[in-house]
Design a protein around this motif. Sequence first.
Motif, mmCIF file in Angstrom:
data_model
loop_
_atom_site.group_PDB
_atom_site.id
_atom_site.type_symbol
_atom_site.label_atom_id
_atom_site.label_comp_id
_atom_site.label_asym_id
_atom_site.label_seq_id
_atom_site.Cartn_x
_atom_site.Cartn_y
_atom_site.Cartn_z
ATOM 1 N N SER A 43 -9.644 -52.074 116.988
ATOM 2 C CA SER A 43 -9.285 -53.165 116.766
ATOM 3 C C SER A 43 -7.440 -53.236 116.701
ATOM 4 N N ILE A 44 -6.843 -52.844 116.258
ATOM 5 C CA ILE A 44 -5.673 -52.249 115.989
ATOM 6 C C ILE A 44 -4.942 -51.735 116.629
ATOM 7 N N ALA A 45 -5.212 -51.153 117.737
ATOM 8 C CA ALA A 45 -4.868 -50.616 119.261
ATOM 9 C C ALA A 45 -5.301 -51.589 120.255
ATOM 10 N N LEU A 46 -5.536 -53.148 120.080
ATOM 11 C CA LEU A 46 -6.000 -54.221 120.950
ATOM 12 C C LEU A 46 -4.936 -55.351 120.294
ATOM 13 N N ALA A 47 -4.871 -54.744 118.746
ATOM 14 C CA ALA A 47 -4.007 -55.697 119.033
ATOM 15 C C ALA A 47 -2.213 -55.535 119.320
ATOM 16 N N VAL A 48 -1.623 -54.140 119.026
ATOM 17 C CA VAL A 48 -1.017 -53.507 119.435
ATOM 18 C C VAL A 48 -0.562 -54.298 120.932
ATOM 19 N N LEU A 49 -2.234 -54.820 121.667
ATOM 20 C CA LEU A 49 -1.923 -53.923 123.551
ATOM 21 C C LEU A 49 -1.376 -55.721 123.357
ATOM 22 N N GLY A 63 2.038 -51.810 111.532
ATOM 23 C CA GLY A 63 3.234 -53.709 111.418
ATOM 24 C C GLY A 63 1.865 -54.218 112.553
ATOM 25 N N ALA A 64 0.627 -53.835 113.050
ATOM 26 C CA ALA A 64 -0.379 -54.766 113.645
ATOM 27 C C ALA A 64 -1.480 -55.203 113.060
ATOM 28 N N THR A 65 -1.949 -54.381 111.763
ATOM 29 C CA THR A 65 -3.213 -54.355 110.924
ATOM 30 C C THR A 65 -3.518 -56.162 111.263
ATOM 31 N N GLY A 66 -2.425 -57.156 110.640
ATOM 32 C CA GLY A 66 -3.004 -58.242 110.137
ATOM 33 C C GLY A 66 -4.034 -59.341 111.529
ATOM 34 N N LEU A 67 -2.857 -58.491 112.773
ATOM 35 C CA LEU A 67 -3.260 -59.575 113.244
ATOM 36 C C LEU A 67 -5.019 -58.718 113.851
ATOM 37 N N ALA A 68 -5.077 -57.294 113.887
ATOM 38 C CA ALA A 68 -6.128 -56.698 114.105
ATOM 39 C C ALA A 68 -7.210 -57.606 113.278
ATOM 40 N N ALA A 69 -6.851 -58.142 112.233
ATOM 41 C CA ALA A 69 -8.003 -58.051 111.476
ATOM 42 C C ALA A 69 -8.205 -59.720 111.295
ATOM 43 N N LEU A 70 -7.415 -60.470 112.540
ATOM 44 C CA LEU A 70 -7.263 -61.256 112.740
ATOM 45 C C LEU A 70 -8.427 -61.775 114.445
ATOM 46 N N LEU A 71 -8.524 -60.645 114.792
ATOM 47 C CA LEU A 71 -9.281 -60.998 115.960
ATOM 48 C C LEU A 71 -10.803 -61.133 115.785
ATOM 49 N N PRO A 72 -10.703 -61.095 117.484
ATOM 50 C CA PRO A 72 -12.594 -61.469 117.248
ATOM 51 C C PRO A 72 -13.222 -60.253 116.191
ATOM 52 N N GLY A 73 -14.072 -60.140 115.498
ATOM 53 C CA GLY A 73 -15.079 -59.141 115.110
ATOM 54 C C GLY A 73 -14.203 -58.415 113.813
ATOM 55 N N GLY A 74 -12.936 -58.754 114.086
ATOM 56 C CA GLY A 74 -12.857 -58.288 112.738
ATOM 57 C C GLY A 74 -12.506 -58.946 111.100
ATOM 58 N N PRO A 75 -12.476 -57.886 110.147
ATOM 59 C CA PRO A 75 -12.888 -58.657 108.552
ATOM 60 C C PRO A 75 -12.144 -60.181 108.889
#
Length: 131
Positions: A43-49, A63-75
């Motif tokens: 999810s972090i890699a996908l958020a950076v991308l 810096g992208a972990t907040g977005l990573a958590a919101l992406l589909p499938g994130g917590p």
Amino acid sequence: GKAVNITSTPTLADGLAVPCVGDNAFEIARHFVDKVYTTSEKSIALAVLRLIEMEKYVVEGGGATGLAALLPGGPLDIPEMKGKKIVVPLCGGNIDVPVLGRVMDRGLAADSRLIRFVTTVSDRPGGITNL
């Protein structure tokens, strides 16, 4: 609550990978933080991308972990968050170009847009034809 020591492992969010939160940071955060969530490396890699492709922002993994958590499938991909206005701080452009390339590759793979195909081809005439 109290700060606890953990064993950190290599991660794309290396700026967040500390064995224990500092006393000052913990003291400030404990008044404002109700829950802590974790997210996957994928999810972090996908958020950076996504940030690079859609917003033209270059941020490091932490810096992208907040977005990573919101992406589909994130917590935080939960019904209670749908339709709400959410602020996601983006920070940390201190990412190596070679690391950025690897992170983008991982993001593309996580998004099923990059695959690795391995096969054995005979070194005889027509070997590729038989694939």
